[in-house]
Design a protein around this motif. Structure first.
Motif, PDB file in Angstrom:
ATOM      1  N   UNK A 143      67.482 -21.857 -10.214  1.00 47.82           N
ATOM      2  CA  UNK A 143      67.092 -20.814 -11.149  1.00 47.82           C
ATOM      3  C   UNK A 143      68.075 -20.770 -12.314  1.00 47.82           C
ATOM      4  N   UNK A 144      67.608 -20.216 -13.431  1.00 39.38           N
ATOM      5  CA  UNK A 144      68.493 -20.140 -14.589  1.00 39.38           C
ATOM      6  C   UNK A 144      67.906 -19.318 -15.710  1.00 39.38           C
ATOM      7  N   UNK A 145      68.559 -19.414 -16.870  1.00 40.00           N
ATOM      8  CA  UNK A 145      68.142 -18.715 -18.079  1.00 40.00           C
ATOM      9  C   UNK A 145      67.862 -19.722 -19.185  1.00 40.00           C
ATOM     10  N   UNK A 146      67.028 -19.303 -20.138  1.00 35.99           N
ATOM     11  CA  UNK A 146      66.631 -20.168 -21.249  1.00 35.99           C
ATOM     12  C   UNK A 146      67.164 -19.621 -22.568  1.00 35.99           C
ATOM     13  N   UNK A 147      67.375 -20.511 -23.516  1.00 38.71           N
ATOM     14  CA  UNK A 147      67.694 -20.135 -24.895  1.00 38.71           C
ATOM     15  C   UNK A 147      67.047 -21.145 -25.822  1.00 38.71           C
ATOM     16  N   UNK A 148      66.828 -20.748 -27.074  1.00 36.29           N
ATOM     17  CA  UNK A 148      66.220 -21.642 -28.051  1.00 36.29           C
ATOM     18  C   UNK A 148      65.012 -21.014 -28.701  1.00 36.29           C
ATOM     19  N   UNK A 149      63.948 -21.782 -28.825  1.00 38.55           N
ATOM     20  CA  UNK A 149      62.725 -21.281 -29.449  1.00 38.55           C
ATOM     21  C   UNK A 149      61.544 -22.145 -29.022  1.00 38.55           C
ATOM     22  N   UNK A 150      60.350 -21.564 -29.144  1.00 40.39           N
ATOM     23  CA  UNK A 150      59.118 -22.335 -29.025  1.00 40.39           C
ATOM     24  C   UNK A 150      58.152 -21.834 -30.088  1.00 40.39           C
ATOM     25  N   UNK A 151      57.207 -22.684 -30.441  1.00 44.66           N
ATOM     26  CA  UNK A 151      56.230 -22.332 -31.470  1.00 44.66           C
ATOM     27  C   UNK A 151      54.836 -22.732 -31.010  1.00 44.66           C
ATOM     28  N   UNK A 197      68.034 -24.941 -20.789  1.00 44.78           N
ATOM     29  CA  UNK A 197      68.104 -24.285 -19.492  1.00 44.78           C
ATOM     30  C   UNK A 197      69.542 -24.327 -19.002  1.00 44.78           C
ATOM     31  N   UNK A 198      70.081 -23.155 -18.609  1.00 49.65           N
ATOM     32  CA  UNK A 198      71.420 -23.059 -18.033  1.00 49.65           C
ATOM     33  C   UNK A 198      71.296 -22.481 -16.629  1.00 49.65           C
ATOM     34  N   UNK A 199      71.741 -23.231 -15.645  1.00 46.37           N
ATOM     35  CA  UNK A 199      71.594 -22.821 -14.260  1.00 46.37           C
ATOM     36  C   UNK A 199      72.442 -21.607 -13.913  1.00 46.37           C
ATOM     37  N   UNK A 200      71.923 -20.759 -13.026  1.00 46.19           N
ATOM     38  CA  UNK A 200      72.662 -19.593 -12.534  1.00 46.19           C
ATOM     39  C   UNK A 200      73.547 -19.945 -11.344  1.00 46.19           C
ATOM     40  N   UNK A 201      73.294 -21.068 -10.715  1.00 45.46           N
ATOM     41  CA  UNK A 201      73.974 -21.416  -9.468  1.00 45.46           C
ATOM     42  C   UNK A 201      73.841 -22.918  -9.269  1.00 45.46           C
ATOM     43  N   UNK A 202      74.579 -23.455  -8.332  1.00 47.15           N
ATOM     44  CA  UNK A 202      74.430 -24.856  -7.963  1.00 47.15           C
ATOM     45  C   UNK A 202      73.050 -25.043  -7.343  1.00 47.15           C
ATOM     46  N   UNK A 241      51.064 -22.942 -32.810  1.00 49.54           N
ATOM     47  CA  UNK A 241      50.359 -22.874 -34.100  1.00 49.54           C
ATOM     48  C   UNK A 241      51.281 -22.386 -35.212  1.00 49.54           C
ATOM     49  N   UNK A 242      52.536 -22.821 -35.185  1.00 52.42           N
ATOM     50  CA  UNK A 242      53.491 -22.488 -36.234  1.00 52.42           C
ATOM     51  C   UNK A 242      54.168 -21.149 -36.089  1.00 52.42           C
ATOM     52  N   UNK A 243      53.714 -20.298 -35.151  1.00 50.41           N
ATOM     53  CA  UNK A 243      54.346 -18.992 -34.933  1.00 50.41           C
ATOM     54  C   UNK A 243      55.516 -19.178 -33.977  1.00 50.41           C
ATOM     55  N   UNK A 244      56.745 -19.026 -34.493  1.00 46.17           N
ATOM     56  CA  UNK A 244      57.937 -19.300 -33.700  1.00 46.17           C
ATOM     57  C   UNK A 244      58.346 -18.070 -32.899  1.00 46.17           C
ATOM     58  N   UNK A 245      58.668 -18.304 -31.625  1.00 48.23           N
ATOM     59  CA  UNK A 245      59.117 -17.256 -30.721  1.00 48.23           C
ATOM     60  C   UNK A 245      60.572 -17.539 -30.360  1.00 48.23           C
ATOM     61  N   UNK A 246      61.516 -16.663 -30.739  1.00 52.53           N
ATOM     62  CA  UNK A 246      62.911 -16.880 -30.332  1.00 52.53           C
ATOM     63  C   UNK A 246      63.091 -16.584 -28.848  1.00 52.53           C
ATOM     64  N   UNK A 247      63.960 -17.351 -28.216  1.00 53.56           N
ATOM     65  CA  UNK A 247      64.182 -17.220 -26.776  1.00 53.56           C
ATOM     66  C   UNK A 247      65.663 -17.018 -26.527  1.00 53.56           C
ATOM     67  N   UNK A 248      65.993 -15.946 -25.791  1.00 48.94           N
ATOM     68  CA  UNK A 248      67.402 -15.663 -25.514  1.00 48.94           C
ATOM     69  C   UNK A 248      67.633 -15.627 -24.010  1.00 48.94           C
ATOM     70  N   UNK A 249      68.814 -15.232 -23.622  1.00 52.78           N
ATOM     71  CA  UNK A 249      69.231 -15.305 -22.236  1.00 52.78           C
ATOM     72  C   UNK A 249      68.429 -14.407 -21.305  1.00 52.78           C
ATOM     73  N   UNK A 250      67.614 -13.499 -21.862  1.00 52.02           N
ATOM     74  CA  UNK A 250      66.776 -12.639 -21.030  1.00 52.02           C
ATOM     75  C   UNK A 250      65.564 -13.384 -20.471  1.00 52.02           C
ATOM     76  N   UNK A 251      65.286 -14.582 -21.002  1.00 48.01           N
ATOM     77  CA  UNK A 251      64.188 -15.385 -20.481  1.00 48.01           C
ATOM     78  C   UNK A 251      64.688 -16.139 -19.253  1.00 48.01           C
TER      79      UNK A 251
END
Length: 362
Positions: A147-155, A117-122, A157-167
């Motif tokens: 508030x902020x944006x997310x990056x990384x991934x979650x899975x 998680x990267x914050x958008x503001x203080x 049942x083994x199905x991985x979902x990529x997560x970018x700054x649009x989340x």
């Protein structure tokens, strides 16, 4: 009792960090949520420390394809406040007040993740929440929200979902006094609280964040209410006494629309747009995995709530968050965004027509 925290300049009294005053209900808590741009995936996480109870617990939940998957964990803390891991759930503070990483290591359940998680503001500081039940202190806590944006991934049942700054999403930190752990053996003579009206609406717009919340008594008088609009440059506009109007789903205590007027030219309108997330997945009001319950040295559990079990009438789905379409009118400027509408309505609330303990809207 000395712990790792005592090597940092964080003391607020003559006591070691392990000792948090004298109230057994003291807590210190992390909360997170996040959602995909199209609203098809929603996740949430929490971790709570209860120093006087010697317990720390955590949860991670993912709502996808109509099913809410819940991972829960609890352990005894031995007074240590800087060990931010409970079984497979761990938090890393990468840059205080700016960047935090949540890790869910593979376990016997269906969930795994690495989410930053990267914050958008203080962070904003909400007004201090203080509420008494007769002569007894019921709540007394502070919360910061970001508030902020997310990056990384979650899975799942083994199905991985990529997560970018649009989340997008929201995190908060709160600490102070709330009812936690086992029920008190001797409640106040007038009984425990039978009325609680709560709205919380963190919203993300293209270059601004908006926060509105309200705690009202049964007559509709707010005992804690505030709206804050945070601009791209971090400037904050606070509104101390906004008004709101609620539209209800027939036969239940769930909202179909909420509008809030912050002043003569600033209005927020929220319309739920997707499946509801049950906050019981994070322990809120859960009869077994409630906050601060003792499950032994370490306990990890998994369960799921299909859509039918998150319907109105199930006690596990009375406290919910709903993804919403957000519309903000600010003078001549109008914009659309996304956010969350958290809802917990127990007891009467005269302005919106709620009566009884959990009677649905007439």
């Amino acid at each position: 009792m000395l712990t790792k925290g005592d090597d940092f300049p964080l003391h607020q009294s003559a006591e070691p960090i392990a000792f948090a005053g004298t109230d057994r209900n003291f807590y210190d808590r992390y909360f997170f949520n996040g959602y995909s741009p199209d609203g098809s995936v929603f996740f949430a996480a929490a971790m709570g420390f209860y120093p006087q109870l010697g317990i720390v617990d955590a949860a991670f939940c993912v709502l996808v394809d109509g099913v809410q998957h819940n991972l829960r964990a609890s352990r005894r803390s031995a007074g240590e406040r800087l060990d931010l891991a409970v079984g497979p759930i761990a938090i890393t503070i990468d840059a205080p007040l700016e960047v935090v990483t949540l890790r869910i290591t593979p376990n016997d359940g269906p969930l795994a993740a690495v989410l930053t998680f990267t914050g958008r503001h203080f962070p904003i500081e909400e007004p201090r929440f203080t509420r008494r039940n007769g002569t007894r202190l019921f709540m007394d806590y502070t919360r910061m929200t970001q508030n902020g944006h997310w990056s990384g991934w979650l899975a799942v049942d083994g199905a991985r979902v990529p997560i970018d700054n649009d989340w997008a999403g929201t995190r908060d930190r709160s600490w102070g006094i709330r009812p936690v752990g086992a029920a008190e053996p001797q409640p106040p003579p007038q009984g425990n609280f039978h009325q609680f009206f709560w709205l919380w609406t963190p919203c993300n717009f293209a270059d601004r964040s908006l926060f509105f919340h309200s705690n009202d008594d049964g007559e509709g008088t707010p005992w804690n209410r505030r709206a804050v609009l945070v601009g791209a440059n971090g400037g904050e506009r606070h509104y101390a006494d906004p008004g709101f109007a609620a539209e209800w789903q027939p036969g239940m205590r769930r909202l179909t629309r909420l509008t809030a007027d912050f002043d003569a030219s600033t209005r927020l309108a929220l319309t739920p747009s997707g499946p509801l997330f049950a906050m019981s997945g994070l322990g809120y009001t859960h009869p077994v995995w409630g906050h601060g319950f003792d499950h032994g040295e370490l306990e990890v559990a998994h369960d799921s709530l299909p859509e039918a079990e998150r319907a109105w009438g199930n006690p596990l789905a009375m406290h919910v968050q709903a993804l919403v379409h957000a519309e903000l009118t600010d003078g001549d400027r109008s914009e659309r965004g996304v956010g969350v509408l958290e809802q917990l309505f127990v007891g009467p609330h005269a302005p919106t027509g709620l009566t009884g303990l959990m009677d649905p809207v007439a």
